[in-house]
Design a protein around this motif. Structure first.
Motif, PDB file in Angstrom:
ATOM      1  N   ALA A 259      -5.211  -2.858  -0.748  1.00 10.24           N
ATOM      2  CA  ALA A 259      -6.365  -3.290  -1.548  1.00 10.24           C
ATOM      3  C   ALA A 259      -7.056  -4.570  -1.334  1.00 10.24           C
ATOM      4  N   LEU A 260      -8.231  -4.545  -1.603  1.00  9.02           N
ATOM      5  CA  LEU A 260      -8.921  -6.479  -1.525  1.00  9.02           C
ATOM      6  C   LEU A 260      -9.559  -6.646  -3.378  1.00  9.02           C
ATOM      7  N   ILE A 261      -8.694  -7.521  -4.199  1.00  9.02           N
ATOM      8  CA  ILE A 261      -8.916  -7.341  -5.597  1.00  9.02           C
ATOM      9  C   ILE A 261      -9.780  -8.616  -5.811  1.00  9.02           C
ATOM     10  N   SER A 262     -10.859  -9.034  -6.128  1.00  6.89           N
ATOM     11  CA  SER A 262     -11.420  -9.571  -6.259  1.00  6.89           C
ATOM     12  C   SER A 262     -11.320 -10.218  -7.397  1.00  6.89           C
ATOM     13  N   ILE A 263     -11.510 -12.080  -7.663  1.00  8.55           N
ATOM     14  CA  ILE A 263     -11.791 -12.345  -9.070  1.00  8.55           C
ATOM     15  C   ILE A 263     -13.203 -12.534  -8.763  1.00  8.55           C
ATOM     16  N   LEU A 264     -14.446 -11.817  -9.594  1.00  6.92           N
ATOM     17  CA  LEU A 264     -15.478 -12.436 -10.341  1.00  6.92           C
ATOM     18  C   LEU A 264     -15.538 -13.787 -10.419  1.00  6.92           C
ATOM     19  N   ARG A 265     -16.902 -14.461  -9.816  1.00 13.16           N
ATOM     20  CA  ARG A 265     -17.887 -13.823  -9.035  1.00 13.16           C
ATOM     21  C   ARG A 265     -17.118 -14.394  -7.827  1.00 13.16           C
ATOM     22  N   ALA A 266     -17.064 -15.827  -7.630  1.00 15.34           N
ATOM     23  CA  ALA A 266     -16.138 -16.452  -6.299  1.00 15.34           C
ATOM     24  C   ALA A 266     -15.213 -16.055  -5.332  1.00 15.34           C
ATOM     25  N   GLY A 267     -15.060 -15.608  -6.064  1.00 15.73           N
ATOM     26  CA  GLY A 267     -13.963 -14.260  -4.598  1.00 15.73           C
ATOM     27  C   GLY A 267     -14.798 -13.711  -3.700  1.00 15.73           C
ATOM     28  N   ASN A 268     -15.736 -12.997  -4.101  1.00 22.18           N
ATOM     29  CA  ASN A 268     -16.840 -12.250  -3.124  1.00 22.18           C
ATOM     30  C   ASN A 268     -16.969 -12.770  -1.728  1.00 22.18           C
ATOM     31  N   GLY A 269     -16.842 -14.344  -1.871  1.00 15.78           N
ATOM     32  CA  GLY A 269     -16.816 -14.863  -0.333  1.00 15.78           C
ATOM     33  C   GLY A 269     -15.747 -15.008   0.266  1.00 15.78           C
ATOM     34  N   LEU A 270     -14.040 -14.871  -0.162  1.00 14.85           N
ATOM     35  CA  LEU A 270     -13.763 -14.852   0.452  1.00 14.85           C
ATOM     36  C   LEU A 270     -13.238 -13.245   0.927  1.00 14.85           C
ATOM     37  N   MET A 271     -13.603 -12.410   0.035  1.00 12.84           N
ATOM     38  CA  MET A 271     -13.491 -10.418  -0.110  1.00 12.84           C
ATOM     39  C   MET A 271     -14.165 -10.215   1.552  1.00 12.84           C
ATOM     40  N   ASP A 272     -15.512 -10.985   1.632  1.00  9.08           N
ATOM     41  CA  ASP A 272     -16.564 -10.538   2.339  1.00  9.08           C
ATOM     42  C   ASP A 272     -16.098 -10.570   3.920  1.00  9.08           C
ATOM     43  N   GLY A 273     -15.472 -11.913   4.482  1.00  3.80           N
ATOM     44  CA  GLY A 273     -15.046 -12.064   5.449  1.00  3.80           C
ATOM     45  C   GLY A 273     -14.018 -11.249   6.229  1.00  3.80           C
ATOM     46  N   ILE A 274     -12.558 -11.025   4.866  1.00  3.64           N
ATOM     47  CA  ILE A 274     -11.716 -10.057   5.083  1.00  3.64           C
ATOM     48  C   ILE A 274     -12.212  -8.689   5.075  1.00  3.64           C
ATOM     49  N   LEU A 275     -13.173  -8.760   5.260  1.00  2.00           N
ATOM     50  CA  LEU A 275     -13.485  -6.805   5.164  1.00  2.00           C
ATOM     51  C   LEU A 275     -14.391  -6.617   6.074  1.00  2.00           C
ATOM     52  N   GLU A 276     -14.507  -7.670   7.221  1.00  6.17           N
ATOM     53  CA  GLU A 276     -15.315  -7.684   8.159  1.00  6.17           C
ATOM     54  C   GLU A 276     -13.904  -7.505   9.252  1.00  6.17           C
ATOM     55  N   MET A 277     -12.605  -7.596   8.959  1.00  5.98           N
ATOM     56  CA  MET A 277     -11.713  -7.525   9.615  1.00  5.98           C
ATOM     57  C   MET A 277     -10.975  -6.513   8.959  1.00  5.98           C
ATOM     58  N   ILE A 278     -11.211  -6.178   8.036  1.00  4.70           N
ATOM     59  CA  ILE A 278     -10.133  -5.638   7.425  1.00  4.70           C
ATOM     60  C   ILE A 278     -10.946  -3.973   6.671  1.00  4.70           C
ATOM     61  N   PRO A 279     -11.968  -3.176   7.463  1.00  2.00           N
ATOM     62  CA  PRO A 279     -13.188  -2.601   6.971  1.00  2.00           C
ATOM     63  C   PRO A 279     -12.479  -1.775   6.104  1.00  2.00           C
ATOM     64  N   GLY A 280     -11.587  -1.253   6.605  1.00  2.00           N
ATOM     65  CA  GLY A 280     -10.592  -0.167   5.673  1.00  2.00           C
ATOM     66  C   GLY A 280     -10.280  -0.261   4.664  1.00  2.00           C
ATOM     67  N   ALA A 281     -10.535  -1.199   3.970  1.00  2.00           N
ATOM     68  CA  ALA A 281      -8.913  -1.553   3.020  1.00  2.00           C
ATOM     69  C   ALA A 281     -10.036  -1.419   1.613  1.00  2.00           C
TER      70      ALA A 281
ATOM     71  N   VAL B  16     -11.459  -1.608  -2.285  1.00  2.00           N
ATOM     72  CA  VAL B  16     -11.825  -2.797  -2.970  1.00  2.00           C
ATOM     73  C   VAL B  16     -12.088  -2.792  -4.478  1.00  2.00           C
ATOM     74  N   GLY B  17     -11.186  -3.549  -5.445  1.00  2.00           N
ATOM     75  CA  GLY B  17     -11.557  -3.397  -6.599  1.00  2.00           C
ATOM     76  C   GLY B  17     -11.862  -5.534  -7.137  1.00  2.00           C
ATOM     77  N   PHE B  18     -12.357  -5.282  -8.505  1.00  3.11           N
ATOM     78  CA  PHE B  18     -12.759  -6.410  -9.400  1.00  3.11           C
ATOM     79  C   PHE B  18     -12.299  -6.280 -10.500  1.00  3.11           C
TER      80      PHE B  18
END
Length: 210
Positions: free
Chosen positions: A74-96, A98-100
């Motif tokens: 599970a990837l949990i983004s602390i909004l809003r800036a966390g989305n910038g890190l999350m987008d990159g990680i999802l490229e490598m782990i697309p099946g993760a 996601v929560g916010f």
């Protein structure tokens, strides 16, 4: 580097971080670099994913090959800036999954105020990676992890771009079981709770706002 704190000092990470710190770097450039760094940091933060083996046929023979085990992380983004890190990680782990968690910092008290929470189910059975570019006072990060533990998360990691000694100490005090992975440990905080030397407000620089 300690068991609680890992600083990823890879040359590519450090080079890209330097460009991000530069105040003349454009919004588009900042966003691209954040995505690129997140891919590199993701290798470190996922180092302890559980593994098993599966039987496959290569062009040459049958073999027992390593593969990930258990539920999707599970990837949990602390909004809003966390989305910038999350987008990159999802490229490598697309099946993760996601929560916010939506938090903002009260400018007077520097305390976090929650305004949103939506997370995947069965967090107790998933490695959960919380992402936020800045670990400054640590108050928002601690509050987010408090919330996730109440939702059942047990195997937690915190991934950030920059951390401060104050933020690391606050996390260690509140959540000693949550390892931190970061690209740099900066000097400290100014009177308004911003990281020094830092890179400014990560959300503003990522989205072109002020």
């Amino acid at each position: 580097m300690t068991q609680h704190l890992t600083i990823v000092d890879h040359p590519l990470v450090q080079h890209k971080l330097t460009i991000m710190r530069d105040k003349t770097t454009s919004t588009a450039g900042f966003r691209r670099l954040l995505r690129e760094i997140s891919l590199l940091l993701a290798y470190e933060v996922t180092r302890e994913l559980e593994m098993t083996t599966t039987t496959i046929e290569t062009p040459m023979q049958t073999m027992e090959a390593p593969t990930l085990e258990g539920k999707k992380l599970a990837l949990i983004s602390i909004l809003r800036a966390g989305n910038g890190l999350m987008d990159g990680i999802l490229e490598m782990i697309p099946g993760a999954r996601v929560g916010f968690v939506g938090m903002y910092r009260d400018p007077e008290t520097l305390q976090p105020v929650q305004y949103y929470c939506k997370v995947p189910n069965e967090l107790d059975a998933r490695m959960t990676i919380v992402v936020d570019p800045m670990l400054a006072t640590g108050n928002s990060s601690v509050a987010a992890i408090d919330l996730l533990k109440k939702q059942g998360a047990r195997n937690l990691r915190f991934l950030c771009l920059l951390a401060t000694p104050e933020g690391v100490a606050r996390m260690l005090e509140a959540h000693p079981d949550v390892p931190i992975v970061t690209a740099a440990l900066d000097a400290g905080l100014d009177d308004h709770g911003y990281i020094l030397p830092g890179l400014g407000d990560a959300g503003d620089r990522m989205f072109g706002t002020k």
